[in-house]
Write a protein that holds these residues in place. Structure first.
Motif, short mmCIF file in Angstrom:
data_model
loop_
_atom_site.label_atom_id
_atom_site.label_comp_id
_atom_site.label_asym_id
_atom_site.label_seq_id
_atom_site.Cartn_x
_atom_site.Cartn_y
_atom_site.Cartn_z
N ARG A 1 -42.65 -99.13 3.83
CA ARG A 1 -43.45 -100.35 4.00
C ARG A 1 -43.71 -101.01 2.65
O ARG A 1 -43.66 -102.23 2.53
CB ARG A 1 -44.79 -100.01 4.67
N ASP B 1 -43.05 -84.15 10.70
CA ASP B 1 -43.91 -85.33 10.92
C ASP B 1 -44.42 -85.90 9.60
O ASP B 1 -44.48 -87.11 9.41
CB ASP B 1 -45.10 -84.97 11.83
N HIS C 1 -42.08 -93.59 6.01
CA HIS C 1 -42.46 -94.92 6.51
C HIS C 1 -43.47 -95.59 5.59
O HIS C 1 -43.40 -96.80 5.36
CB HIS C 1 -43.01 -94.82 7.93
N LYS C 2 -44.43 -94.81 5.08
CA LYS C 2 -45.42 -95.41 4.18
C LYS C 2 -44.73 -95.99 2.94
O LYS C 2 -45.05 -97.10 2.49
CB LYS C 2 -46.47 -94.36 3.78
N PRO D 1 -37.64 -101.42 11.17
CA PRO D 1 -38.79 -102.26 10.79
C PRO D 1 -38.69 -102.84 9.39
O PRO D 1 -39.61 -103.51 8.96
CB PRO D 1 -39.99 -101.28 10.88
N TYR D 2 -37.60 -102.58 8.69
CA TYR D 2 -37.53 -102.97 7.27
C TYR D 2 -36.31 -103.86 6.98
O TYR D 2 -35.36 -103.45 6.30
CB TYR D 2 -37.50 -101.70 6.40
N SER E 1 -36.24 -94.58 11.31
CA SER E 1 -35.49 -95.81 11.58
C SER E 1 -35.74 -96.84 10.49
O SER E 1 -36.87 -96.99 10.01
CB SER E 1 -35.92 -96.38 12.93
N GLY F 1 -34.41 -89.15 11.38
CA GLY F 1 -35.30 -89.71 12.40
C GLY F 1 -36.21 -90.81 11.87
O GLY F 1 -37.23 -91.12 12.48
N ARG G 1 -41.57 -87.75 7.82
CA ARG G 1 -41.26 -89.06 8.40
C ARG G 1 -42.37 -90.08 8.12
O ARG G 1 -42.10 -91.21 7.74
CB ARG G 1 -41.04 -88.93 9.90
N SER G 2 -43.62 -89.67 8.30
CA SER G 2 -44.72 -90.59 8.04
C SER G 2 -44.75 -91.00 6.59
O SER G 2 -44.97 -92.17 6.25
CB SER G 2 -46.05 -89.96 8.41
#
Lengths: 571, 212
Positions: free
Chosen positions: B137, B126, B133-134, B183-184, B180, B178, B129-130
């Motif tokens: 972004r 977790d 993503h940070k 969103p980018y 994705s 995992g 993955r988080s």
């Protein structure tokens, strides 16, 4: 400045991308209510929104490649056409053009306010795409989209209570209104797509975009924090529509009556005695066409004629055909030349392909005589588009007789014109071109009967195997003999029918109520072929090659008959 | 010839193969049984790299470890144009270093998630993955504004740098961990541009783009 927050219903219209997301030769990955899309713009500007999975093995089409005309799946190379989503080629089945006529599921695409819009419900009308008073399509200025790890409902409720600042730096957008479209991505995520009602001056553009990116980014952080988002949520399992069998083209129900209304969009003299026609759909979308295909054209005088479709890959806004005026015309070409004008409506059949192109050849030799260029040109354009090795030799009376010169010119040095050769010179030239055979070379010939006969004889003499020699005649030059009398047994239907002199097998089948697809009805196009289980056929067609005729496993029912007293057909 | 201690599925080894291919540098792969043999953790390999990881290069006796350090060395030594690592411009040196450190971050999050999912590494998935993503972004916003300014690459200027090479495979293969990339969209478009650099090579999971 006013701020409006909008989001559509499950069946309504939603923005899923910015127009600027769809750059050249890119496949964008989008999602709405859990349904994933592969979105791509073709070189002709058309926006395709398709379900994001290959029909074959379910791999995401968004990892495939956009070659400008087709989307190619990364996994096994299935090719899908611009506009229709129709499968045009399956590399694992190089010789098979007809049996697969499946389409990727497509969604309607509309560009407005600098955004790409779609709806999950094909029944939703365009009128329901709300026209906002505050936004003018020409002035609207889309901002950087902001993705949130929060549901659209939560996001909307926050946005409605939030103050969004106004940039002091750009006078030109001082009075601009802001519309925030909230796109539900899945059960856990959404995207906020802001649009300003006024376009800032060019020099202020970046600053305005940065201002709102920061502003909306801070709003996002606030919403995620108050919603208690600690970490990126796992994407919800994506949703898929249940598979639907879509069959177009050669289905058992397809016959000469099944027709699509088209309108003549353009008519022009493309060469001496050759008129080009562009036929667009009266409504909806034309079906996918593959190189080598023909359509039946229903003329105002009730005649039906076959014309090869010249279209290049991905070119599906109209069917382009070339019609040569036949001095002995019995009402086909003379009617098209003399009477059919721009704006006229005609009927066409779905495209059929009895002259399919393989794309696994180490080299493809294309030979066209006169107007026999039309299917050959479609093939050349397909090979050229994919960068596959080929050469096109065009035998033609004079420079002025070269049809579709612009398309040919685009193919560059792959094309050679052989002008004004007499029959002997033609044969000599063919012998030079169709010389030795090497493995995985393929030859395609279309033209007048004497030329085809010479080309086939040369290929045969130089030990080209029948499976590497593909041909299509304009008309059947063989003397037809309909005098025999025999019976046909339909193995699957357990029916036996007599065929009398002067009747064709096809007529007998149709009269007995058996649905048969047919097109040229003179043994040229291959549409009405059936598998033969037993009996000695009397082949009178020019579709099958000598090997196929000798093995006697297939029969063209429009002209071929029986030497034995009985044929058993796989019907 | 340069020796690259190499494993086909390693993103950090791929970064070296990719840059050397683009620069036209010949090299020889010395295959290390990273999985399942864990050869890089063995006594023999520790003579090459006491830290026990790959890639490592041996360029005529000069031995260098750590993926992003190797990229700096290869570009500085083998790129006569100086475009891939522009040492003449202090701002660009700083920018490149900044994004190489960012690439350490994407490797330690997105690519770590991939090692967890595909090779069973015991990471906190977790968190990986988080973290990915940070970072994504931040990269998304950066590349989106680069596009607005008509620029294609991560660092300033009109030429790609080793920062593009360093981040590219972590992004390309994030789905395998995992994470994705949906969103980018600006990141996805940038990966198409990287794939169109002359000399681009593939690795399992990274395919060519259509020609533009």
């Amino acid at each position: 400045m006013s701020v409006t927050v909008l989001s559509g219903t499950k069946s309504g219209w939603h923005p899923i991308a910015s127009s600027s997301d769809l750059v050249d030769r890119h496949v964008y990955q989008g999602q709405l209510f859990g349904y994933e899309f592969a979105v791509w713009r073709s070189d002709d500007g058309f926006v395709n929104i398709w379900e994001n999975r290959c029909l074959h093995r379910g791999v995401r089409l968004s990892v495939g490649t956009n070659d400008g005309a087709e989307l190619v799946c990364q996994y096994h190379g299935w090719r899908y056409a611009n506009r229709t989503g129709g499968v045009t080629y399956i590399p694992a089945h190089p010789a098979d053009a007809n049996t697969h006529s499946s389409c990727a599921r497509s969604y309607v695409a509309v560009e407005r306010y600098g955004l790409i819009w779609t709806t999950l419900d094909s029944e939703t009308s365009l009128a329901d795409l709300e026209v906002l008073d505050v936004l003018d399509d020409g002035q609207a200025f889309p901002l950087r989209p902001i993705d949130l790890w929060v549901t659209s409902e939560t996001t909307i409720s926050h946005l409605e209570r939030i103050e969004i600042g106004c940039p002091t730096l750009a006078d030109s957008t001082k009075h601009s209104d802001l519309v925030l479209f909230v796109q539900p991505v899945d059960e856990r995520r959404c995207v906020v797509r802001g649009v300003l009602s006024e376009r800032p001056d060019d020099e202020a553009k970046i600053d305005v975009l940065r201002f709102y990116s920061a502003e909306l980014g801070a709003v996002r952080d606030g919403i995620e924090k108050s919603a208690g988002v600690q970490a990126a949520p796992e994407p919800a399992a994506f949703k898929v529509h249940p598979a639907v069998e879509v069959s177009i083209g050669l289905s058992s129900a397809t016959n000469r009556q099944a027709a699509v209304p088209v309108r003549v969009r353009r008519r022009w003299n493309t060469a001496t005695d050759v008129v080009g026609f562009e036929l667009e759909a009266v409504s909806g979308q034309l079906s996918t066409v593959k190189p080598g295909s023909h359509i039946d054209l229903h003329l105002p005088n009730a005649l039906v004629r076959q014309y090869s479709v010249v279209n290049a890959p991905g070119e599906l806004d109209a069917y382009t055909i070339g019609v040569k005026l036949d001095p002995t015309s019995t009402g086909g070409s003379s009617t098209l030349h003399g009477e059919v004008v721009v704006g006229d409506e005609l009927l066409v059949s779905q495209p059929r392909n009895g002259f399919p192109l393989r794309r696994d050849a180490v080299h493809t030799l294309l030979i066209a005589g006169g107007i026999g260029l039309t299917p050959i040109l479609a093939m050349a354009q397909a090979l050229d588009h994919q960068g596959l090795p080929y050469e096109l030799h065009h035998f033609v009376r004079s420079q002025n007789h070269i049809a579709f010169a612009d398309r040919l010119e685009a193919l560059g040095t792959n094309v050679t014109h052989h002008l004004a050769l007499d029959p002997d010179e033609t044969v000599t030239q063919l012998q030079r071109l169709i010389s030795s055979y090497t493995d995985a070379k393929h030859l395609y010939v279309c033209g007048p009967a004497p030329m085809l006969t010479a080309a086939r004889a040369t290929a045969s003499a130089n030990e080209w195997p029948d499976h590497a020699v593909h041909f299509e005649y304009f008309a059947n030059p063989t003397q037809q003999d309909q005098s025999s009398e025999f019976e046909i047994a339909l193995a699957r239907s357990a029916v036996t029918l007599p065929v009398r002199p002067g009747e064709s097998i096809l007529e007998v089948l149709k009269n007995a109520g058996i649905s048969m697809a047919s097109s040229c009805e003179q043994g040229v196009c291959g549409t009405c072929g059936v598998d033969l289980i037993e009996g000695e056929p009397d082949h009178q067609d020019v579709y099958l090659n000598d090997t196929e005729k000798r093995t006697g496993k297939r029969l063209m029912t429009c002209v071929s008959r029986a030497k034995s007293s009985r044929l058993v057909l796989d019907l | 010839m340069i020796k690259l201690y190499d494993f086909e599925l390693s993103v950090n080894c791929y970064k070296q193969r990719l840059l050397m291919s683009i620069l036209g540098v010949e090299f020889e792969s010395v295959l290390v049984d990273f999985f399942p043999g864990s050869e890089h953790k063995g006594e023999e390999f520790k003579k090459v790299n006491p830290l026990g990881h790959i890639p490592v290069i041996d360029d005529g006796g000069f031995v260098l470890r750590d993926a992003h350090a190797i990229l700096i060395y290869l570009a500085a030594k083998y790129d006569p144009t100086g475009n891939w690592y522009r040492t003449s411009d202090p701002e660009l040196i700083g920018e490149t270093a900044q994004w190489l450190l960012f690439a350490e971050g994407t490797t330690n999050t997105a690519s770590a998630a991939r090692l967890h999912d595909s090779l069973g590494y015991p990471f906190d998935i977790d968190e990986c993955r988080s973290g990915a993503h940070k970072l994504f972004r931040v990269l998304e916003e950066h590349l989106w504004f680069r596009e607005q300014e008509g620029l294609d690459w991560i660092c300033s200027g009109d030429h790609p740098t080793i920062a593009d090479i360093a981040i590219f495979p972590d992004v390309m293969l994030s789905e395998e961990g995992g994470v994705s990339s949906q969103p980018y969209p600006a990141i996805r478009r940038w990966t198409d541009r990287v794939k169109r650099i002359p000399g681009f090579v593939v690795m399992p999971g990274i395919f060519p783009a259509a020609t533009a």
